[in-house]
Design a protein around this motif. Structure first.
Motif, PDB file in Angstrom:
ATOM      1  N   ALA A 327      -1.361 -53.388 -23.240  1.00 55.53           N
ATOM      2  CA  ALA A 327      -1.212 -53.632 -21.804  1.00 55.53           C
ATOM      3  C   ALA A 327      -0.819 -55.094 -21.622  1.00 55.53           C
ATOM      4  N   LEU A 328       0.075 -55.331 -20.676  1.00 54.95           N
ATOM      5  CA  LEU A 328       0.567 -56.696 -20.432  1.00 54.95           C
ATOM      6  C   LEU A 328       0.627 -56.920 -18.934  1.00 54.95           C
ATOM      7  N   THR A 329       0.123 -58.059 -18.480  1.00 60.10           N
ATOM      8  CA  THR A 329       0.156 -58.354 -17.049  1.00 60.10           C
ATOM      9  C   THR A 329       0.896 -59.657 -16.778  1.00 60.10           C
ATOM     10  N   VAL A 330       1.745 -59.627 -15.777  1.00 56.62           N
ATOM     11  CA  VAL A 330       2.500 -60.812 -15.346  1.00 56.62           C
ATOM     12  C   VAL A 330       1.927 -61.250 -13.994  1.00 56.62           C
ATOM     13  N   VAL A 331       1.520 -62.513 -13.916  1.00 59.73           N
ATOM     14  CA  VAL A 331       1.001 -63.039 -12.648  1.00 59.73           C
ATOM     15  C   VAL A 331       2.169 -63.497 -11.787  1.00 59.73           C
ATOM     16  N   MET A 332       2.221 -63.004 -10.555  1.00 55.46           N
ATOM     17  CA  MET A 332       3.169 -63.546  -9.582  1.00 55.46           C
ATOM     18  C   MET A 332       2.379 -64.478  -8.663  1.00 55.46           C
ATOM     19  N   ALA A 333       2.869 -65.709  -8.556  1.00 57.04           N
ATOM     20  CA  ALA A 333       2.166 -66.733  -7.771  1.00 57.04           C
ATOM     21  C   ALA A 333       3.085 -67.252  -6.677  1.00 57.04           C
ATOM     22  N   THR A 334       2.482 -67.859  -5.669  1.00 57.65           N
ATOM     23  CA  THR A 334       3.277 -68.484  -4.610  1.00 57.65           C
ATOM     24  C   THR A 334       3.880 -69.772  -5.144  1.00 57.65           C
ATOM     25  N   GLN A 335       5.170 -70.014  -4.807  1.00 58.35           N
ATOM     26  CA  GLN A 335       5.831 -71.242  -5.257  1.00 58.35           C
ATOM     27  C   GLN A 335       4.978 -72.451  -4.907  1.00 58.35           C
ATOM     28  N   GLY A 336       4.854 -73.372  -5.871  1.00 56.90           N
ATOM     29  CA  GLY A 336       4.017 -74.554  -5.665  1.00 56.90           C
ATOM     30  C   GLY A 336       2.742 -74.496  -6.503  1.00 56.90           C
ATOM     31  N   TYR A 337       2.267 -73.283  -6.809  1.00 57.24           N
ATOM     32  CA  TYR A 337       1.072 -73.131  -7.632  1.00 57.24           C
ATOM     33  C   TYR A 337       1.324 -73.761  -9.002  1.00 57.24           C
ATOM     34  N   PRO A 338       0.390 -74.471  -9.617  1.00 55.64           N
ATOM     35  CA  PRO A 338      -1.015 -74.649  -9.253  1.00 55.64           C
ATOM     36  C   PRO A 338      -1.256 -75.785  -8.250  1.00 55.64           C
ATOM     37  N   GLY A 339      -0.243 -76.309  -7.611  1.00 55.85           N
ATOM     38  CA  GLY A 339      -0.452 -77.293  -6.547  1.00 55.85           C
ATOM     39  C   GLY A 339      -0.678 -76.568  -5.221  1.00 55.85           C
ATOM     40  N   ASP A 340      -0.415 -77.260  -4.154  1.00 56.72           N
ATOM     41  CA  ASP A 340      -0.619 -76.659  -2.823  1.00 56.72           C
ATOM     42  C   ASP A 340       0.419 -75.576  -2.561  1.00 56.72           C
ATOM     43  N   VAL A 341       0.000 -74.523  -1.908  1.00 61.24           N
ATOM     44  CA  VAL A 341       0.931 -73.424  -1.586  1.00 61.24           C
ATOM     45  C   VAL A 341       0.821 -73.089  -0.102  1.00 61.24           C
ATOM     46  N   GLU A 342       1.897 -72.470   0.381  1.00 60.15           N
ATOM     47  CA  GLU A 342       1.898 -72.019   1.768  1.00 60.15           C
ATOM     48  C   GLU A 342       1.467 -70.553   1.799  1.00 60.15           C
ATOM     49  N   LYS A 343       0.534 -70.235   2.653  1.00 64.64           N
ATOM     50  CA  LYS A 343       0.087 -68.840   2.771  1.00 64.64           C
ATOM     51  C   LYS A 343       0.919 -68.113   3.814  1.00 64.64           C
TER      52      LYS A 343
END
Ligand code: AMP
Ligand code: GLY
Length: 427
Positions: A327-343
Motif C-alpha cells: 500500500a502506498l499513500t501520497v499526501v496532497m497538501a496546500t501550497q505553502g506547507y509546511p509554512g503558512d497556508v491559505e484555508k
C-alpha cells in the motif's frame, strides 16, 4: 459496541474506515473529526482538554471502547482519566506515554536496559550542552526533550549549526518542551517505521512502513509531518523485523513494566537500520501519520478485535494478518506547507478518485461547506492505493492524484522511490 475515536487527521480517517468496517462496531463517534471521517462516523464536538466531559459523553452514549489517535492527549493523561472512570481505552497512560513525551526519558530507558540506540547526553542548561558539544564532532543531532510537533530536531552537519540549535532551544523556541536538550550520535543507515501493538506484557508486531519527511522531491527541503508512505518497508525483512522485536520492542515493554509504567497501545519505533542492525531513533506512542493509512489498507484481521485484546491483556490470543500487497499513500497538501497556508480552497472530483479500484482517499485537513469539500490546513488528503507491487501501487496512487481537481494543492511525485528502485533492481 459503540466506539469513540479521538483525532482529526488522515491517521484517524484511516482508523475510522477500518473501525467502521468491523463487525463489532455499532455506532462510531469521532471528535473533532474531518469531512472524510464524517462519512464513517458521527462527528461530535468535545473539548479534548476536558476529560470529565469526555467521560460523561462515553457514559451517556454507552461507549465500549475509546481509541485515542494523537499523542498530545495521551501524554496529557486522557487514557488514565478514562480508565479511572471504567471506560475501556486503547492507548497508553501518561506515565507510559513519556516514551514520546520525553526524548531524554526514552534514552535513559535504553541506557538502563541495554536497548540499541545512539550515544547521548541530556542537559538542563546551555552551558553544559555546549561543553558536551565541544567534546564531540559533527554530524550530531540536537533535540528538544518534549513534544515539539516534529520540529524540535536538528540534524546538525556542522558544529555551529549544533550550537545554534542548542541556543535556540534554551532561548525558549519550543517553550516548556525545550526545558531540556538531548544531544545524540548521528546514526547512519536506512530509516524505517516499525509498529507493535502492546497490552502491557505482550507485544505483537504490527507492520512496517517508510515515511517521506521532507517536503521536496529527492528528500530535499524542510521537514514535514510526512508527505507519503508505503508498507511494508522492504528493509524490514524477516531478520531485521525479528531483531527489532527481540532487541528493541520486547525489552522496552519489559522495561516499562519494571518501571511501573506498563505500556498498552501502539508502540511506533522510528528506526535506523545500520550496518550492525536496527537502532532506535525515537519512540512514538501512537500510529504514524501517514503510516497508519497504509497499514489499515493492508490489514486483513479486524482492528477492533486487536485493540480490545490490547485493552484486556489478551493479545497472545489474536491473529494479525496482512494482505500480501503493497500500500502506498501520497499526501496532497496546500501550497505553502509546511509554512503558512491559505484555508478554504475547493477540492473537486474526489468521488471519482475514491471510486477507483484499489484506491482509498483519506482526508486530513478538510471541511465540508454545503456540497463542497474545502482544504482546511496543511496536509489535506492522503491518496492511498493498494496493489501487487510497490511500482503498481505508486502508479495507481498517482493516477488517483491526477483525478483530483485542486489547483491550490501539491504533492511529491516520487513517493516510494527507494522501494521502486529496489524492486527494479531485484526484477
Ligand atoms: P524525530 O522527530 O526524532 O523522528 O527526528 C526527525 C528526523 O531526524 C528522523 O526521522 C531522522 O531522519 C533524523 N534523526 C533523528 N535522530 C537522528 C539520529 N540520531 N541520527 C540520524 N538521524 C536522526
Ligand atoms: N509520520 C511520522 C509520524 O507520524 O510521526
Amino acid at each position: 459496541m459503540n466506539i469513540l475515536l479521538i483525532g482529526s487527521g488522515g491517521r484517524e480517517h484511516a482508523l475510522a474506515w477500518a473501525i467502521a468496517n468491523s463487525p463489532l462496531t455499532d455506532t462510531l463517534f469521532c471528535s473533532p473529526g474531518n469531512a472524510g471521517i464524517a462519512r464513517e462516523a458521527e462527528i461530535v464536538a468535545l473539548d479534548l482538554d476536558d476529560a470529565a466531559a469526555i467521560v460523561n459523553f462515553c457514559k451517556v452514549n454507552a461507549i465500549g471502547l475509546v481509541v485515542v489517535g494523537p499523542e498530545a492527549p495521551l501524554v496529557a493523561g486522557l487514557a488514565d482519566r478514562l480508565r479511572d472512570a471504567g471506560i475501556t481505552t486503547f492507548g497508553p497512560g501518561a506515565a507510559a506515554a513519556r516514551l514520546e513525551g520525553s526524548k531524554g526519558f526514552t534514552k535513559d530507558i535504553c541506557a538502563k536496559y541495554n536497548i540499541p540506540t545512539g550515544a547521548y547526553g541530556r542537559f538542563g542548561n546551555e552551558t553544559d550542552a555546549l561543553s558536551y558539544l565541544a567534546e564531540h564532532d559533527a554530524p550530531i543531532v540536537v533535540k528538544a526533550d518534549g513534544l515539539a510537533a516534529g520540529k524540535g530536531v536538528t540534524v546538525a552537519m556542522t558544529m555551529s549549526d549544533a550550537e545554534a540549535a542548542v541556543r535556540e532551544i534554551f532561548a525558549g523556541r519550543f517553550g516548556a518542551a525545550g526545558a531540556e536538550v538531548v544531544i545524540e550520535e548521528y546514526l547512519v543507515g536506512e530509516e524505517a517505521s516499525f509498529f507493535a501493538i502492546c497490552d502491557g506484557t505482550t507485544a505483537v508486531a504490527f507492520g512496517s512502513a517508510q515515511d517521506h519527511k521532507c517536503v521536496g522531491e529527492g528528500d530535499t527541503g524542510p521537514n514535514t509531518g510526512g508527505m507519503g508512505a508505503y508498507s511494508p518497508a522492504p528493509v524490514m525483512d524477516e531478520t531485521v523485523s525479528r531483531r527489532t522485536m527481540d532487541e528493541i520492542i520486547k525489552p522496552t515493554l519489559a522495561a516499562m513494566a519494571a518501571e511501573g509504567a506498563a505500556f498498552q497501545g501502539v508502540l511506533f519505533a522510528g528506526l535506523m537500520i545500520t550496518d550492525t542492525g536496527p537502532q532506535l531513533i525515537e519512540y512514538n506512542v501512537r500510529f504514524g501519520d501517514p503510516e497508519c493509512q497504509v497499514l489499515m489498507m493492508r490489514l486483513k484481521d479486524d482492528i477492533v478485535t486487536i485493540m480490545l485484546a490490547a485493552c484486556s491483556g489478551t493479545l497472545d490470543k489474536v491473529s494479525v494478518r496482512w494482505h500480501d500487497t503493497t500500500a502506498l499513500t501520497v499526501v496532497m497538501a496546500t501550497q505553502g506547507y509546511p509554512g503558512d497556508v491559505e484555508k478554504g480552497s475547493v477540492i473537486g472530483n474526489l468521488d471519482a478518485a475514491s471510486a477507483m479500484d484499489g484506491v482509498q482517499v483519506f482526508h486530513a485537513g478538510t471541511k465540508r461547506d454545503g456540497d463542497d469539500i474545502m482544504a482546511n490546513g496543511g496536509r489535506v488528503l492522503n491518496i492511498t492505493a493498494e496493489a501487487d507491487s510497490v511500482g503498481n501501487a505508486q502508479k495507481l496512487a498517482y493516477a488517483a492524484v491526477d483525478t483530483v481537481d485542486w489547483p491550490q494543492g501539491f504533492c511529491r511525485r516520487d513517493i516510494g522511490w527507494r522501494a521502486v528502485e529496489r524492486e527494479k533492481g531485484s526484477a
